[in-house]
Structure formats: structure tokens, C-alpha cells
Design an enzyme around this catalytic site. Sequence first.
Site, PDB file in Angstrom:
ATOM      1  N   CYS A   1       7.311   0.258  60.316  1.00 34.56           N
ATOM      2  CA  CYS A   1       7.713   0.346  58.916  1.00 34.56           C
ATOM      3  C   CYS A   1       6.529   0.216  57.963  1.00 34.56           C
ATOM      4  O   CYS A   1       6.580   0.711  56.841  1.00 34.56           O
ATOM      5  CB  CYS A   1       8.775  -0.710  58.594  1.00 34.56           C
ATOM      6  SG  CYS A   1       8.253  -2.409  58.894  1.00 34.56           S
TER       7      CYS A   1
ATOM      8  N   GLU B   1       2.734 -11.956  61.833  1.00 36.24           N
ATOM      9  CA  GLU B   1       4.081 -11.567  62.264  1.00 36.24           C
ATOM     10  C   GLU B   1       4.095 -11.223  63.753  1.00 36.24           C
ATOM     11  O   GLU B   1       3.126 -10.753  64.313  1.00 36.24           O
ATOM     12  CB  GLU B   1       4.593 -10.410  61.420  1.00 36.24           C
ATOM     13  CG  GLU B   1       3.729  -9.164  61.451  1.00 36.24           C
ATOM     14  CD  GLU B   1       4.376  -8.035  62.207  1.00 36.24           C
ATOM     15  OE1 GLU B   1       5.375  -8.290  62.898  1.00 36.24           O
ATOM     16  OE2 GLU B   1       3.866  -6.914  62.118  1.00 36.24           O
ATOM     17  N   ASP B   2       5.244 -11.472  64.368  1.00 35.33           N
ATOM     18  CA  ASP B   2       5.377 -11.370  65.817  1.00 35.33           C
ATOM     19  C   ASP B   2       5.584  -9.947  66.328  1.00 35.33           C
ATOM     20  O   ASP B   2       5.199  -9.633  67.443  1.00 35.33           O
ATOM     21  CB  ASP B   2       6.567 -12.213  66.297  1.00 35.33           C
ATOM     22  CG  ASP B   2       6.351 -13.699  66.071  1.00 35.33           C
ATOM     23  OD1 ASP B   2       7.336 -14.384  65.790  1.00 35.33           O
ATOM     24  OD2 ASP B   2       5.205 -14.165  66.170  1.00 35.33           O
ATOM     25  N   GLN B   3       6.194  -9.102  65.539  1.00 35.06           N
ATOM     26  CA  GLN B   3       6.656  -7.807  66.040  1.00 35.06           C
ATOM     27  C   GLN B   3       5.519  -6.877  66.445  1.00 35.06           C
ATOM     28  O   GLN B   3       5.698  -6.028  67.316  1.00 35.06           O
ATOM     29  CB  GLN B   3       7.522  -7.123  64.988  1.00 35.06           C
ATOM     30  CG  GLN B   3       8.865  -7.805  64.761  1.00 35.06           C
ATOM     31  CD  GLN B   3       9.700  -7.105  63.706  1.00 35.06           C
ATOM     32  OE1 GLN B   3       9.161  -6.473  62.808  1.00 35.06           O
ATOM     33  NE2 GLN B   3      11.006  -7.236  63.816  1.00 35.06           N
TER      34      GLN B   3
ATOM     35  N   GLN C   1       5.285  -3.956  69.346  1.00 40.48           N
ATOM     36  CA  GLN C   1       5.151  -2.577  68.890  1.00 40.48           C
ATOM     37  C   GLN C   1       3.936  -1.897  69.514  1.00 40.48           C
ATOM     38  O   GLN C   1       3.997  -0.722  69.916  1.00 40.48           O
ATOM     39  CB  GLN C   1       5.073  -2.544  67.363  1.00 40.48           C
ATOM     40  CG  GLN C   1       6.384  -2.924  66.690  1.00 40.48           C
ATOM     41  CD  GLN C   1       6.216  -3.258  65.217  1.00 40.48           C
ATOM     42  OE1 GLN C   1       5.119  -3.563  64.742  1.00 40.48           O
ATOM     43  NE2 GLN C   1       7.316  -3.217  64.472  1.00 40.48           N
TER      44      GLN C   1
ATOM     45  N   GLY D   1      23.166  -0.793  59.784  1.00 42.50           N
ATOM     46  CA  GLY D   1      22.276  -0.614  60.929  1.00 42.50           C
ATOM     47  C   GLY D   1      22.406  -1.772  61.906  1.00 42.50           C
ATOM     48  O   GLY D   1      22.365  -2.936  61.491  1.00 42.50           O
ATOM     49  N   ASN D   2      22.549  -1.459  63.178  1.00 40.65           N
ATOM     50  CA  ASN D   2      22.695  -2.510  64.173  1.00 40.65           C
ATOM     51  C   ASN D   2      21.616  -2.432  65.256  1.00 40.65           C
ATOM     52  O   ASN D   2      21.819  -2.830  66.393  1.00 40.65           O
ATOM     53  CB  ASN D   2      24.086  -2.463  64.823  1.00 40.65           C
ATOM     54  CG  ASN D   2      24.321  -1.202  65.621  1.00 40.65           C
ATOM     55  OD1 ASN D   2      24.289  -0.107  65.063  1.00 40.65           O
ATOM     56  ND2 ASN D   2      24.549  -1.326  66.906  1.00 40.65           N
TER      57      ASN D   2
ATOM     58  N   MET E   1      16.196  -4.542  63.861  1.00 37.03           N
ATOM     59  CA  MET E   1      16.025  -5.059  62.499  1.00 37.03           C
ATOM     60  C   MET E   1      17.367  -5.462  61.896  1.00 37.03           C
ATOM     61  O   MET E   1      17.475  -6.507  61.241  1.00 37.03           O
ATOM     62  CB  MET E   1      15.363  -3.991  61.628  1.00 37.03           C
ATOM     63  CG  MET E   1      13.915  -3.725  61.988  1.00 37.03           C
ATOM     64  SD  MET E   1      12.783  -4.799  61.102  1.00 37.03           S
ATOM     65  CE  MET E   1      12.711  -3.956  59.537  1.00 37.03           C
ATOM     66  N   GLY E   2      18.387  -4.641  62.115  1.00 33.09           N
ATOM     67  CA  GLY E   2      19.704  -4.964  61.576  1.00 33.09           C
ATOM     68  C   GLY E   2      20.278  -6.231  62.179  1.00 33.09           C
ATOM     69  O   GLY E   2      20.846  -7.073  61.466  1.00 33.09           O
TER      70      GLY E   2
END
Length: 410
Positions: A50, A112-114, A118, A187-188, A191-192
Site C-alpha cells: 500500500c 511496522e511488522d508487515q 511482504q 473487505g475481509n 487488512m480487513g
Amino acid sequence: MDITMVGIDYTDAGLDIRGKFSYTKREQEKTITALRKKEGISGCILLSTCNRTELVLSRTREWEREERSLFCELKGQSVEEYGSYLHLRRGMDAVKDLFALAGGLKSQILGEDQILTQMKDAADFSRKFFGTDKILETLFRMAVTAGKEIKTNINLPASNRSAPLAAISGLEQKGAAFKGERCLVIGNGAMGRLTAQLLLDRGADVTVTIRQYRSGIVDVPVEAARIEYSKRYEKLPECRYVFSATASPNTTITADKLDACALQENTVFVDLAVPRDIEEAVGGMDGVTLYDIDDFGVELPEETKQSLAQARQLLEAKAAEFERWYDAKDVVPMLLTISGQASEDVIARIDKKLRKSVPEQQDAVEDMVSTAVQKVVNKLMFAVRDSVDVSTFRECVDAMRELYEEETAR
């Protein structure tokens, strides 16, 4: 060093511009497949999140393209129009930038962890379509390992480690209180689900949209209600907060359809997607406030500066370690040959004693000795590599190689 990193991130451009260079998984597959066929490209990894899109290339001498032009061409965009938004780094500048990225120091939300997941996923995805080479495999593996070491051993800020958390915390700083409030999460995906759980943790009444064709396999927090995605506009009038976090290239909320909804006064929409989920015109409607991920940064607390300096020092050391590996990568096969020759040398020197002392176990003992000698030689030589400059290391390897060549010639 034939490594290039070209891309665009939140420091280069706003959400709308970044969205033009974002990739779906299907687009990534096509791009990687096309790139590996181009002359001059030995390997490629494409990272699309993002906050950024990065193309990392391992090049050969045949490469003659300008990377910004290639980056724009891959998305059908004009370099004349968008080239100024792009960053381009080569050699060790690219390596250091990638290590800093893995360490969470280049993220909009510090630490941040993501990003580690990624980056690992980007390398895995490229490998799946034969896009990587040994250089990029090693670079990404060492960068991710360095990022994990920072996460484990250095106390970077523990809060606001994801875009959903940063957005919700940012709203709370502006006075929002979610307890008892009805919230819709569109959104699921990952992120959702995270957004929904964070809201539930704060006592909100949360509903998550699901696609009808996926209704049997969705994974959302059990405390959250579910509605079909097609009924999202019907749900909006009940909700004070609306979060949209999908991977769809299409908008989830448009101004014209929203105009027909009897919204609550001061309804807040939060767009967590790239490209945008929510039409930008929604922000201009009466009684509506629209935020996107660029609105939620995190200021660096004073007490984290020392930790940040430690993280940078570690990343510098790890990047230098990669540089040593890169500069000496062609010597490794020679080292393996030398260690093999050294083990043969030792076996030859103790062969008679082995035959006399343990004749029935001679082969097994020789295998153990050979393995041990090779490990010791490799350990010593790699220690030398890490302690001296590359030219001195090459001289050491050449001297050992010449020694065994002379003995073989006798």
C-alpha cells in the site's frame, strides 16, 4: 555491483500516483515472466504494498535500458509524466535501502511488522515464476534476516505497527471513541480482518462485508457480523465509521451512490487501500470526513532515537556483510576446491596409521576426518574474508590454490 532498485513510495508521491504503479498478483506474475525474458536481466523481484512499489533487478553486462523508463513502461505510464516521482538506486545504495526497508526504517509507520512478510512473499512469488537469481535470493534472505534481528533485539516503537492500527490510533488522537459505535469494514482480507479485530478490541459493533461466492470460506473475527458485499450501501446509514481495505482495483464507495444514502451526521470514511477503494469525491460531501493512509503517520518519540541508531548500525553491518559476499562470490567455488584438496592431503598423511589402528573402520574414519577438515578450512577462510579487504582475501585464496597446484604437479 549490478543491482538496481527503482520504485515509488509514500515519500515520492501521494496515494493517487502510487496507485498507478500498484500490482495485483496476476499482474505481478505477468511482469516477472516478461522481465526474465529481457536481455540483460539475470533476476527480478517485484514488491507491491500500500505504501510502495519496488522493482529490484540483478543485471548483466548486456543491460542497456534506463530503469525509470522500464518501470513506467511496465504499467503503461509515461516516464515524462511520472519519472520525477520515482527513485532510482544502484549498487550499494540499492542494497542499503533494501536492508533499511526490511528493518522497518523506510516504512511510513516506523518499525511496522508487515514489511518482512511482504518482502519474503515477494521473493517467494518471484521464485515461483523463475524470476530470482542467486544474487537476489541472497540479498533478500540477508535483508529479511537483518530485519528479524532488529525486531527481536532492538526496541523500536511497539505501537502503531500496521496501517489499520495507525489509522484507528490516529482517529483516537483526534477524539474518536469506538466503544458502542457501529462500524462497517469493507473487505475481509488480512487488512480487513485486522481492522475488524482492532475495532472489536475497542468495544465497537463491527460488521464485515464478504463476497457471496466466498461466503463458505471466509475467515473473519467471530464477534463480527457479516453482510454480503452487495448490501454495503444499505448498511451505511447505521454506521458512524466505515473502513475500506480491499485488494480490488475497483472503487468500493462512490459519491453518486453515497448521495442516495441517509448517512449519520459526521460519518467518517477511512480508505486503507492502494489503489483507492473510496472515490476521492466522497471527501467533498457534506457531513462526511474521508481519510486515507497518507493521513496517518507517526511522529518518532524522543526515547526511540537511541534504538533507531542501533538499528541503523546493525543494518550497516549486515549490508557490508552482503557486500563482502558479493565481492567474493566468485571465489567460493575455489574455496570449496581448496578445502577438498586439504582434506585429501590430511587423509593421505594419516592413511598408513589408520590402516594399522582401525582397519575395519578406515572408510568411516576417513569420511569423518575429511568432513571435519573441509569445515575447518572453510571456517578459517571465511573468517579471513570477513577480516580483510577483498584484494587481500583473493591473495590468500590464490596462495592456497597455487600451493596445491604445485603439490599436484610434483
